[in-house]
Design an enzyme around this catalytic site. Structure first.
Site, PDB file in Angstrom:
ATOM      1  N   ILE A  22      25.186  77.397  43.183  1.00  0.00           N
ATOM      2  CA  ILE A  22      25.684  76.139  43.609  1.00  0.00           C
ATOM      3  C   ILE A  22      26.896  76.320  44.799  1.00  0.00           C
ATOM      4  O   ILE A  22      28.191  76.524  44.256  1.00  0.00           O
ATOM      5  CB  ILE A  22      26.579  75.250  42.382  1.00  0.00           C
ATOM      6  CG1 ILE A  22      25.213  74.835  41.413  1.00  0.00           C
ATOM      7  CG2 ILE A  22      26.595  73.605  43.079  1.00  0.00           C
ATOM      8  CD1 ILE A  22      25.662  74.043  40.610  1.00  0.00           C
ATOM      9  N   GLU A  60      28.186  79.340  37.374  1.00  0.00           N
ATOM     10  CA  GLU A  60      27.217  78.235  38.502  1.00  0.00           C
ATOM     11  C   GLU A  60      26.177  78.836  39.262  1.00  0.00           C
ATOM     12  O   GLU A  60      25.179  78.503  40.211  1.00  0.00           O
ATOM     13  CB  GLU A  60      28.212  78.198  39.393  1.00  0.00           C
ATOM     14  CG  GLU A  60      28.599  79.022  40.524  1.00  0.00           C
ATOM     15  CD  GLU A  60      29.576  80.006  40.621  1.00  0.00           C
ATOM     16  OE1 GLU A  60      30.432  80.762  41.096  1.00  0.00           O
ATOM     17  OE2 GLU A  60      29.727  80.560  39.090  1.00  0.00           O
ATOM     18  N   ASP A  69      30.589  70.771  34.627  1.00  0.00           N
ATOM     19  CA  ASP A  69      30.044  70.552  33.718  1.00  0.00           C
ATOM     20  C   ASP A  69      28.851  69.281  34.075  1.00  0.00           C
ATOM     21  O   ASP A  69      27.860  70.107  34.100  1.00  0.00           O
ATOM     22  CB  ASP A  69      30.931  70.979  31.906  1.00  0.00           C
ATOM     23  CG  ASP A  69      30.919  71.549  32.045  1.00  0.00           C
ATOM     24  OD1 ASP A  69      31.495  72.552  32.274  1.00  0.00           O
ATOM     25  OD2 ASP A  69      32.274  71.365  31.291  1.00  0.00           O
ATOM     26  N   ASN A 116      35.172  72.562  40.544  1.00  0.00           N
ATOM     27  CA  ASN A 116      35.877  72.493  39.240  1.00  0.00           C
ATOM     28  C   ASN A 116      37.759  72.923  39.498  1.00  0.00           C
ATOM     29  O   ASN A 116      38.422  72.423  38.812  1.00  0.00           O
ATOM     30  CB  ASN A 116      35.833  74.196  38.765  1.00  0.00           C
ATOM     31  CG  ASN A 116      34.909  74.530  37.626  1.00  0.00           C
ATOM     32  OD1 ASN A 116      34.360  73.112  37.692  1.00  0.00           O
ATOM     33  ND2 ASN A 116      33.934  75.304  36.989  1.00  0.00           N
TER      34      ASN A 116
END
Length: 222
Positions: free
Chosen positions: A47, A89, A63, A54
């Site tokens: 990603i 990720e 999440d 984050n």
């Protein structure tokens, strides 16, 4: 016991396979490649900008994105493909009976689906994908590292794109014959209508279809 075993093989956040389950499947599929010369490919997906998400919005947002993205990817895989969470990720899609060129088409489709999807924490997200076909004789680590190198090129080149590892060597004609013989149309006398011309044409169609199937299964050019 079945529930415990399922939990032990599944990533609880995304519902995808965990690394243990993936590596078990890799062993089996690489054995099939060795025995039957079945093509085998993988997609390594990351990603884009996940660490920034984050840091800026917290792990709960990260999440949520992971779970939603896994749902999008899973919805657009073929029945034979398997999705696994590899790291924070990163995801792996294992593609049995798939050449690198076909896997690259699938990867591009997944990239587009993710780019068009709407996610809860960030609205939009993109992925970078590395594609590699397993070469005969290489180890799992070597195969994965080639996919990882392709993924690195995708990220360096600007992200939100698909990059392929160097093409695997062409299979021998023996391997092509093994693969092609797994799926064939067979003519039976029960199909005959009694008209020699029509029956002859139908048999010819079966022959043409088998040639096309052999070409597809052996990974020949379009």
């Amino acid at each position: 016991l079945a529930s415990i075993e399922r939990l032990a093989r599944t990533d609880q956040l995304t519902g995808a396979w965990n690394r243990r389950r993936l590596e078990e499947a890799v062993v089996n599929e690489m054995d099939r490649l060795k025995r039957y010369d079945h093509p085998l490919s993988l997609l390594l997906i990351t990603i884009d900008g996940f660490k920034d998400l984050n840091a800026g919005q917290g792990h709960a947002a990260g999440d949520q994105l992971l779970a939603e993205l896994a749902t999008v990817v899973q919805a657009h895989l073929r029945a034979t493909d398997a999705l696994a969470r590899w790291s924070d990720e990163q995801f792996v899609v294992l593609c049995p009976n798939t050449t690198q060129s076909t896997a690259a088409v699938l990867a591009e489709q997944l990239r587009e689906k993710v780019a068009w999807a709407v996610f809860t924490p960030v609205k939009t997200a993109t992925v970078s994908i590395g594609v590699a076909e397993c070469c005969t004789g290489e180890t799992w680590e070597q195969w994965f590292n080639r996919a990882d190198a392709a993924l690195f090129r995708a990220r360096v080149a600007g992200r939100n794109q698909v990059q392929r590892a160097p093409e695997a060597a062409q299979r021998t004609s023996v391997g092509e014959n093994v693969a092609a013989n797994f799926v064939q149309l067979s003519w039976h006398a029960a199909y005959e209508c009694g008209n020699a011309v029509i029956d002859g044409q139908h048999k010819a169609l079966f022959g043409d279809a088998n040639q096309l199937l052999a070409a597809i299964l052996s990974g020949r050019p379009h």
